[in-house]
Design a protein around this motif. Structure first.
Motif, PDB file in Angstrom:
ATOM      1  N   ILE A 179       5.285  11.736  -5.565  1.00 37.27           N
ATOM      2  CA  ILE A 179       5.290  11.218  -4.704  1.00 37.27           C
ATOM      3  C   ILE A 179       4.229  11.183  -3.967  1.00 37.27           C
ATOM      4  O   ILE A 179       3.603  12.545  -3.529  1.00 37.27           O
ATOM      5  CB  ILE A 179       6.316  11.599  -3.869  1.00 37.27           C
ATOM      6  CG1 ILE A 179       8.137  11.821  -4.251  1.00 37.27           C
ATOM      7  CG2 ILE A 179       6.997  11.297  -2.425  1.00 37.27           C
ATOM      8  CD1 ILE A 179       9.193  12.853  -3.723  1.00 37.27           C
TER       9      ILE A 179
ATOM     10  N   PRO B 175       6.849   9.153   2.801  1.00 40.09           N
ATOM     11  CA  PRO B 175       5.573   8.931   1.403  1.00 40.09           C
ATOM     12  C   PRO B 175       5.587   7.473   1.512  1.00 40.09           C
ATOM     13  O   PRO B 175       5.685   5.912   2.656  1.00 40.09           O
ATOM     14  CB  PRO B 175       7.080   8.224   1.105  1.00 40.09           C
ATOM     15  CG  PRO B 175       8.098   8.863   2.004  1.00 40.09           C
ATOM     16  CD  PRO B 175       7.959   9.248   3.329  1.00 40.09           C
ATOM     17  N   SER B 176       4.087   6.894   0.870  1.00 43.10           N
ATOM     18  CA  SER B 176       4.237   5.295   0.521  1.00 43.10           C
ATOM     19  C   SER B 176       4.285   5.959  -0.637  1.00 43.10           C
ATOM     20  O   SER B 176       3.892   4.256  -1.525  1.00 43.10           O
ATOM     21  CB  SER B 176       2.279   6.363   0.911  1.00 43.10           C
ATOM     22  OG  SER B 176       2.006   6.774  -0.094  1.00 43.10           O
ATOM     23  N   TYR B 177       4.031   6.289  -2.154  1.00 45.67           N
ATOM     24  CA  TYR B 177       3.719   5.826  -2.926  1.00 45.67           C
ATOM     25  C   TYR B 177       5.085   6.288  -4.314  1.00 45.67           C
ATOM     26  O   TYR B 177       4.983   8.186  -3.695  1.00 45.67           O
ATOM     27  CB  TYR B 177       2.715   5.508  -4.235  1.00 45.67           C
ATOM     28  CG  TYR B 177       1.770   4.709  -3.083  1.00 45.67           C
ATOM     29  CD1 TYR B 177       2.149   3.310  -4.068  1.00 45.67           C
ATOM     30  CD2 TYR B 177       1.306   4.850  -2.417  1.00 45.67           C
ATOM     31  CE1 TYR B 177       1.565   1.966  -3.193  1.00 45.67           C
ATOM     32  CE2 TYR B 177       0.510   4.097  -1.971  1.00 45.67           C
ATOM     33  CZ  TYR B 177       0.141   2.298  -2.704  1.00 45.67           C
ATOM     34  OH  TYR B 177      -0.374   1.286  -2.221  1.00 45.67           O
TER      35      TYR B 177
ATOM     36  N   ALA C  60      10.796   8.016   0.318  1.00 39.24           N
ATOM     37  CA  ALA C  60      10.449   6.671   0.331  1.00 39.24           C
ATOM     38  C   ALA C  60      11.604   6.664  -1.563  1.00 39.24           C
ATOM     39  O   ALA C  60      10.854   6.005  -2.079  1.00 39.24           O
ATOM     40  CB  ALA C  60      10.269   5.917   0.841  1.00 39.24           C
TER      41      ALA C  60
ATOM     42  N   ASN D 255       6.681  -2.472  -3.343  1.00 43.68           N
ATOM     43  CA  ASN D 255       5.445  -2.322  -2.247  1.00 43.68           C
ATOM     44  C   ASN D 255       5.023  -0.859  -2.050  1.00 43.68           C
ATOM     45  O   ASN D 255       4.300  -0.094  -1.474  1.00 43.68           O
ATOM     46  CB  ASN D 255       5.767  -2.401  -1.475  1.00 43.68           C
ATOM     47  CG  ASN D 255       5.867  -4.429  -0.903  1.00 43.68           C
ATOM     48  OD1 ASN D 255       5.535  -4.658  -1.716  1.00 43.68           O
ATOM     49  ND2 ASN D 255       6.426  -4.444   0.342  1.00 43.68           N
ATOM     50  N   HIS D 256       6.232   0.003  -3.169  1.00 45.84           N
ATOM     51  CA  HIS D 256       5.616   1.560  -3.046  1.00 45.84           C
ATOM     52  C   HIS D 256       5.260   2.220  -4.883  1.00 45.84           C
ATOM     53  O   HIS D 256       5.913   2.968  -4.822  1.00 45.84           O
ATOM     54  CB  HIS D 256       6.892   2.533  -2.691  1.00 45.84           C
ATOM     55  CG  HIS D 256       7.474   1.240  -1.239  1.00 45.84           C
ATOM     56  ND1 HIS D 256       6.698   2.474   0.218  1.00 45.84           N
ATOM     57  CD2 HIS D 256       8.137   0.753  -0.670  1.00 45.84           C
ATOM     58  CE1 HIS D 256       7.130   1.862   1.049  1.00 45.84           C
ATOM     59  NE2 HIS D 256       7.677   1.063   1.507  1.00 45.84           N
TER      60      HIS D 256
ATOM     61  N   LEU E  56      11.088  -2.120  -2.920  1.00 45.40           N
ATOM     62  CA  LEU E  56      10.514  -0.741  -3.205  1.00 45.40           C
ATOM     63  C   LEU E  56       9.306  -1.301  -4.314  1.00 45.40           C
ATOM     64  O   LEU E  56       8.290   0.168  -4.860  1.00 45.40           O
ATOM     65  CB  LEU E  56      11.268  -0.186  -5.020  1.00 45.40           C
ATOM     66  CG  LEU E  56      10.954   1.147  -5.353  1.00 45.40           C
ATOM     67  CD1 LEU E  56      10.982   2.191  -4.306  1.00 45.40           C
ATOM     68  CD2 LEU E  56      12.176   1.874  -6.697  1.00 45.40           C
TER      69      LEU E  56
ATOM     70  N   CYS F 223      -3.307   5.155  -6.537  1.00 47.21           N
ATOM     71  CA  CYS F 223      -2.743   5.187  -5.329  1.00 47.21           C
ATOM     72  C   CYS F 223      -3.526   5.984  -3.551  1.00 47.21           C
ATOM     73  O   CYS F 223      -4.093   6.353  -4.178  1.00 47.21           O
ATOM     74  CB  CYS F 223      -0.975   6.231  -4.854  1.00 47.21           C
ATOM     75  SG  CYS F 223      -0.271   5.301  -6.505  1.00 47.21           S
TER      76      CYS F 223
ATOM     77  N   GLU G  15       1.337   9.257   3.101  1.00 46.77           N
ATOM     78  CA  GLU G  15      -0.318   9.335   3.920  1.00 46.77           C
ATOM     79  C   GLU G  15       0.718   9.620   5.287  1.00 46.77           C
ATOM     80  O   GLU G  15       1.704   9.618   5.822  1.00 46.77           O
ATOM     81  CB  GLU G  15      -0.075   7.367   3.671  1.00 46.77           C
ATOM     82  CG  GLU G  15      -0.619   6.337   2.913  1.00 46.77           C
ATOM     83  CD  GLU G  15      -0.956   5.090   3.319  1.00 46.77           C
ATOM     84  OE1 GLU G  15      -1.993   4.682   2.518  1.00 46.77           O
ATOM     85  OE2 GLU G  15       0.789   4.795   3.247  1.00 46.77           O
TER      86      GLU G  15
END
Length: 946
Positions: free
Chosen positions: A798, A832-834, A688, A582-583, A580, A670, A801
Motif C-alpha cells: 500500500i 492511501p493512493s496505490y 482504499a 486509478n489506484h 480501482l 507510484c 500520499e
C-alpha cells in the motif's frame, strides 16, 4: 551413595519380568523414552496399573521412600546418580583460555575477534548489576516477575517460585532461566548493565526491535544446570558476563564436532538439529538399588535427555590431545565465543549471567552464508569435512588441486545426513602460553569464507527455495536487513555486497534486471538500487521512475501463472472501467527472461498468448477454455488445485522444466510512501482496498465460468447451486486442514501449545458450511457473495500520499517536504493512493481478505477495521431476506468471527504468527473461542450492505 547390603543366603527373584508384562522385552532406556511422551496424569494412571501388589504401608508412597527386593536398573541408577552427584571434580581451573584485563578494542580485534575465545576482566566493574544481581536482591525486587524457562515445554515462572524450586530440586536436568524477553518483563534490569565497548558494533541494530532476532538473554540456574553442546544461531558471536557463581566452559573450534554429538542437516530445507548429550552423565557399574520403579519413572520422565551428561560420560574418555579448550569463568568475568565455535556450559553453583549475540565485520559474511538456501554449506560450517562423503571430498580435492576456486554444487552428492565425530585429532592440543594465547590443533577445514562458500549451492534461489526454519530471521527480514545496511554504510559496501551475494544471489538478480532494462531501453539501477526491495516473495527493483518485478516464487510454472493473473487483473479493471484502476500502477512492459544456448533471451508477453518458450512446460492450460488470458486467475486456480491433488495422491505431475524461466513485469513507480515505512509516524484512518465494487461484480456475473468441464468436484458436492470457484476454494481449505496441528507445531513461534492441541476440534468437520448455505423460498443459496480477493494484502503493498483535510475532503498540501511528510510542524494526514501486487489474486470469500488486512495492515486495531468496513461496505454476507435473517444450522457458523478465525488457522501464510505477536495476552488463551472473539468479535455486529 550408600546402598543397602544384599544377603547372600537366599537369592532374590528378579521382579522385572512379572511387573512389566510385555514391556519386559524393552530395555529401560526405551521404556523411559516412551514414558517421556506421557503427561503427568497419564503417568499416574500407569502407576496405578502396575502388577506390583504393594503392602498397605506403602500406599502413601509420596511421604516415605518405598523399598522392595528384586529390582535393579543400572540405567535408572545412573540417572539417580546424576541427580545427586557433586561437581567438586570440575572446580579446577588449569584450562587453556587466555585471560585479559583492560583490553583495547584494537588488541581485541587483532588477536581474538573471529579467531579464538578469551576471558576478559574489568568490562563489568562499573555495572550496577555487579553488586545488585544476587539471588536475594533480585527476589526482593523482581520476585513476582515471571521469566521464561529453558525447556521444551515453553513456560514461565515467577522468580520467587523459581528460587524456591532451585533450593529444593534434585533434578537430573534442573530448570534454567533463559529469557530473551527479560527487558520487557523487567525493564529495570536493562539499566543495570551496558554493552562493553568492544562489542558495540552490531549490524542487527538497524532492524526495528520487533523485527530483529533474539539477541540478549538473562541466564540464571543452579548447580548441574547448563547448556549442552551447540553452535550459536546463524553463526553469530557472543559475549557472556557472569555476575554470580562459577561456570565451567568447554569449547571446540568450528568444524570439530565434540565426541558424542550428532549434527543433523535436513537436505530439503537445511534445518539444523543437534543430538547432544547433556552436561553430566556417568557410566556406573551395576549396583542394585531399592528404587520403586514407577516412582522413579515419574520423577525422570520430563528429563530423559537431561543437560547433565557430557562431563561425566564423554569427557573422561577423551585423550589429552582430544580434550576441548576449557576454563572456569569467575564472577565479573566476560567470556567471548567467536562465530561458529562449539561450546558447552556447566554451572558449578548457582549462577546469574547476561549474554548477547552480535554480528560485526568479522562474522558478517559467515552469518550471510548460513542464511543461504541449501544444506551442504551449513553442515560443513558446523561439522567440517565430516559433513561430506568420500566422493564429494575427492571432487573438492581435485578442484583445489586444479586451482579452481568454485565448482557446481550438482557435482557434489551427500549420502549421509548424520554427521559424527569418530576420528581423533592428529596434532597435539596446545597449552596456554605466557602471553595467554594457545595453539589450535588442526581441524577439518579452514574457517575461511571463500573456502566455505565453495560448498554453497549457487543453483538454489533465495526466493523460491525452502527457508531454513531454524534461522532466527525470516527471508523478508533478511532482505530488509541487508538493504538497510547497504544504504546506511556506504564505506562497507564491498563487504555487504559479498554477504548479499552469498545470502540472496544478489549478483545473479542484478544481472537479470540489467538484461531486462537493456532490452527495454531503461536506465540500469544506480548504486543505491542494487538490492531487491520489499518483503514480498519475488525480487523487486525500484529505480527513479520504474519498477521491475521478477516472478520467482514457487518455481517457473507458478511464476508464469502469477504474471498471467496479474496481467489479467490489470486488463479487467480497464475493461470494466473500475475506479480501482486509478489506484494501481501503469503496466509499461512484461515478458519472459529465459536461458537459450547458454545466454539469456527475452520474449515480450502480454499474457494473452502461449509463447513458444513455455509450450514445453507440463500442465499448460487446456485448449478451448475461451479465456482471453490462458494463464489467468481461472487457469491458475486449476493449476494449484491439480498440484494439491497430485501431492495428496503421491503423483509427480508437477515436475519443473529444466530451462530457466523468469517472467517479469515493468510498471511506473507510484508516488507516495510505502505504508510499512510510515507506520511509526502516522495513523491512517482506512485503506482504499475493495475488490467487490459493483462494476467488477457485474463483470464477474457476465463472464463465463469455464472450469466446470475440466474438474471433478463431486467428492465435495455435486450441488449445481455451488459455483466451481467456491468448490475449489473449499477444496484448498480441506487440504490446509489436514494435519493442521502438526503444521502449526512446525511453525512454532508464539502459537500456544494448548491451542494447537485443540485446533482439530475447533475447525468444522464440513468446511462447506463456511459458504453460509441457507434456504430461501425452498431453494438453497450461498450466503457469501463470491468476489476476487487479493489474499495477502500487507503494509508494503500500500502506498500513501500526504493530504490535509478540508471539510472532510482530502486535498494535497505543499509545505516543501517530500510528499508532504516532515518530522516537524503540523501533523499531516496520510491517505492511501496505490495498491500493489496482484499475483496471488484468487476468487473466494471476502472475509479471507480481512485476515492479512486486519493482522498486518491494521495491526489488530478494531477502530480501523470498523472504519474500513463502514467506508467500503464490503458485502461479507448477503442482504437480509424478506423473511428476516438467514438461518444457519449451527450457531457458531452464524458468527462471522468464527469464519474469520477458521481462515486465520487455514491461511496459507503464517497468519497466526502475526496474530499472537499483536495480541500477546492471547498467548495464555485456553480456547480458540477466546482468541476468536478478541480478534474478530467486531464482525459479529456487521450486516454487510444496509
Amino acid at each position: 551413595m550408600e546402598m543397602p547390603r544384599q544377603s547372600h543366603a537366599s537369592p532374590i527373584k528378579d521382579r522385572r519380568a512379572d511387573s512389566l508384562g510385555d514391556f519386559k522385552y524393552l530395555p529401560d532406556e526405551v521404556i523411559c523414552a516412551i514414558l517421556d511422551y506421557l503427561t503427568p496424569p497419564d503417568l499416574a494412571r500407569l502407576a496405578c496399573v502396575s502388577r506390583e501388589n504393594l503392602p498397605n504401608k506403602y500406599i502413601e508412597f509420596c511421604r516415605k521412600p518405598l523399598q522392595f527386593d528384586g529390582f535393579s536398573s543400572p540405567f535408572l541408577y545412573r540417572r539417580l546418580y546424576r541427580c545427586h552427584t557433586t561437581l567438586d571434580g570440575f572446580s579446577f581451573d588449569d584450562g587453556n583460555v587466555g585471560r585479559k584485563k583492560n583490553i583495547s578494542a584494537e588488541q581485541f580485534r587483532r588477536e581474538y575477534d573471529g579467531i579464538k575465545p578469551v576471558l576478559l576482566n574489568g568490562l563489568a566493574d562499573t555495572w550496577p548489576a555487579r553488586s545488585t544481581w544476587t539471588i536475594d536482591q533480585l527476589v526482593s525486587k523482581y520476585g513476582d516477575v515471571a521469566f521464561k524457562i529453558s525447556s521444551s515445554l515453553k513456560f514461565s515462572m515467577k522468580f520467587k517460585d523459581y528460587v524456591s524450586y532451585m533450593k529444593q530440586q534434585h533434578d537430573e536436568d534442573p530448570l534454567y532461566i533463559f529469557d530473551d524477553k527479560f527487558g520487557e518483563s523487567a525493564p529495570g534490569l536493562l539499566k543495570d548493565y551496558t554493552v562493553p565497548q568492544i562489542f558495540t558494533e552490531d549490524f542487527f541494530d538497524v532492524l526495528e526491535k520487533d523485527r530483529r532476532p533474539p539477541f540478549q538473554w538473562l541466564v540464571i540456574g543452579p548447580a548441574r544446570s547448563g547448556a549442552s553442546w551447540h553452535v550459536d544461531p546463524a553463526l553469530t558471536s557472543t559475549w557472556n558476563t557472569l555476575l554470580c557463581g562459577r561456570k565451567r566452559w568447554a569449547l571446540y573450534p568450528p568444524g570439530t564436532v565434540p565426541l558424542g554429538v550428532t549434527v543433523n542437516v535436513d537436505d530439503d530445507d537445511g534445518d539444523i538439529s543437534v543430538d547432544s548429550p547433556s552436561s553430566l552423565q556417568v557410566y556406573g557399574s551395576y549396583i542394585p538399588g531399592p528404587v520403586f520403579y514407577l516412582l522413579v519413572l515419574v520423577t525422570f520422565a520430563e528429563s530423559f535427555f537431561a543437560c547433565v551428561q557430557w562431563w561425566l560420560d564423554f569427557y573422561p574418555l577423551l585423550a589429552n590431545e582430544n580434550k576441548p579448550i576449557e576454563c572456569t569463568q569467575l564472577p565479573g568475568e566476560t567470556i567471548f565465543v567467536p562465530s561458529g565455535w562449539w561450546h558447552c556450559v556447566l554451572n558449578l553453583e548457582t549462577t546469574i549471567a547476561v549474554t548477547q549475540n552480535f554480528v560485526n565485520c568479522r562474522n558478517f559474511e559467515f552469518v550471510c552464508l548460513d542464511m543461504a538456501p541449501g544444506y551442504c554449506h551449513r553442515g560443513v560450517c558446523r561439522a567440517g569435512l565430516l559433513a561430506l562423503d568420500e566422493d564429494s571430498l575427492e571432487i573438492i580435492e581435485k578442484n583445489m588441486a586444479n586451482g579452481k576456486g568454485n565448482f557446481k554444487y550438482s557435482d557434489l552428492t551427500k549420502k549421509k545426513k548424520n554427521v559424527r565425530i569418530l576420528r581423533s585429532q592428529e596434532s597435539e592440543n596446545g597449552k596456554e602460553t605466557a602471553d595467554g594465547s594457545y595453539g589450535l590443533w588442526e581441524h577439518d577445514f579452514s574457517y575461511d569464507i571463500n573456502y566455505l562458500a565453495m560448498f554453497r549451492n549457487s543453483e538454489l534461489d533465495h526466493f523460491s527455495s525452502p527457508w531454513n526454519l531454524d534461522n532466527s530471521i525470516g527471508p523478508q527480514d533478511l532482505r530488509e536487513w541487508l538493504s538497510k545496511l547497504w544504504l546506511g554504510n556506504p564505506g562497507m559496501r564491498e563487504m555487504i555486497w559479498k554477504g548479499a551475494c552469498l545470502a540472496l544471489n544478489a549478483d545473479r538478480w542484478l544481472d537479470c534486471v540489467g538484461k531486462i532494462c537493456f532490452f527495454h531501453n531503461l536506465p540500469f539501477p544506480n548504486e543505491n538500487a542494487k538490492f531487491p526491495v520489499g518483503t514480498g516473495s519475488n525480487p523487486v527493483y525500484v529505480m527513479d521512475e520504474y519498477v521491475v518485478k521478477i516472478f520467482a516464487e514457487g518455481g517457473p510454472q507458478s511464476s508464469i501463472f502469477d504474471l498471467g493473473t496479474e496481467l489479467e487483473f490489470y486488463s479487467t479493471l480497464c475493461e470494466v472501467n473500475s475506479p480501482l484502476k486509478n489506484h494501481i500502477p501503469n503496466v509499461l512492459a512484461s515478458g519472459i527472461l529465459h536461458m537459450e544456448n547458454g545466454s539469456y533471451k527475452i520474449d515480450p508477453w502480454d499474457g494473452k498468448t502461449v509463447p513458444d518458450v513455455i509450450r514445453n512446460i507440463t500442465m499448460l492450460p487446456e485448449n478451448g477454455t475461451g479465456d482471453a488470458f490462458p494463464f489467468g486467475v481461472r487457469s491458475k486456480k486449476l493449476f494449484k488445485y491439480r498440484k494439491i491433488v497430485s501431492t495428496e495422491y503421491g503423483a509427480d505431475s508437477s515436475e519443473e522444466p529444466s530451462i530457466i524461466l523468469l517472467p517479469y513485469l515493468i510498471t511506473n513507480r507510484c508516488k507516495g510512501k510505502i505504508y510499512a515505512k510510515l507506520r511509526a509516524a502516522t495513523k491512517p484512518s482506512y485503506v482504499a482496498l475493495s475488490f467487490s465494487n459493483s462494476a467488477l461484480s457485474d463483470f464477474e456475473q457476465n463472464k463465463e465460468v469455464s472450469l466446470a468441464n475440466s474438474m471433478d468436484m463431486e467428492f465435495i458436492s455435486n450441488e449445481s447451486y455451488i459455483p466451481v470457484e467456491c468448490k475449489i476454494f473449499v477444496r484448498t481449505l480441506i487440504q490446509e486442514k489436514k494435519n493442521a496441528s502438526s503444521r502449526l507445531s512446525d511453525r512454532g513461534g508464539s502459537i500456544p501449545r494448548t491451542l494447537i492441541e485443540k485446533v482439530e476440534a475447533y475447525l468444522p468437520d464440513d468446511l462447506m458450511k463456511l459458504l453460509f448455505i441457507y434456504e430461501e423460498n425452498g431453494k438453497k443459496k450461498i450466503g457469501k457473495p463470491w468476489s476476487w480477493i487479493h489474499k495477502d494484502i500487507m503494509d508494503d503493498n500500500i502506498y500513501m500520499e500526504c493530504k490535509s483535510c478540508s471539510n472532510g475532503i482530502p486535498a494535497p498540501t505543499t509545505n516543501g517536504s517530500v510528499n508532504g511528510h516532515s518530522n516537524g510542524g503540523d501533523a499531516k494526514s496520510w491517505c492511501p493512493s496505490y495498491i500493489l501486487d496482484f499475483s496471488n489474486l484468487s476468487v473466494g470469500d471476502s472475509i479471507y481478505d480481512l485476515v492479512p488486512l486486519h493482522l498486518d495492515v491494521f495491526r489488530g486495531n478494531s477502530t480501523l477495521l470498523k472504519q474500513f468496513l463502514k467506508s467500503y461496505k464490503l458485502p461479507l454476507t448477503r442482504k437480509k431476506t424478506k423473511q428476516g435473517s438467514m438461518r444457519v444450522s449451527d450457531d457458531k457458523f452464524g458468527r462471522l468471527s468464527y469464519h474469520a478465525m477458521c481462515y486465520c488457522i487455514l491461511h496459507d501464510e503464517n497468519a497466526l504468527g502475526s496474530l499472537f505477536k499483536v495480541w500477546k495476552e492471547l498467548r495464555t488463551a485456553e480456547s480458540w473461542e477466546e482468541v476468536e472473539l478478541k480478534v474478530w468479535g467486531e464482525l459479529n455486529d456487521y450486516e454487510g450492505f444496509p
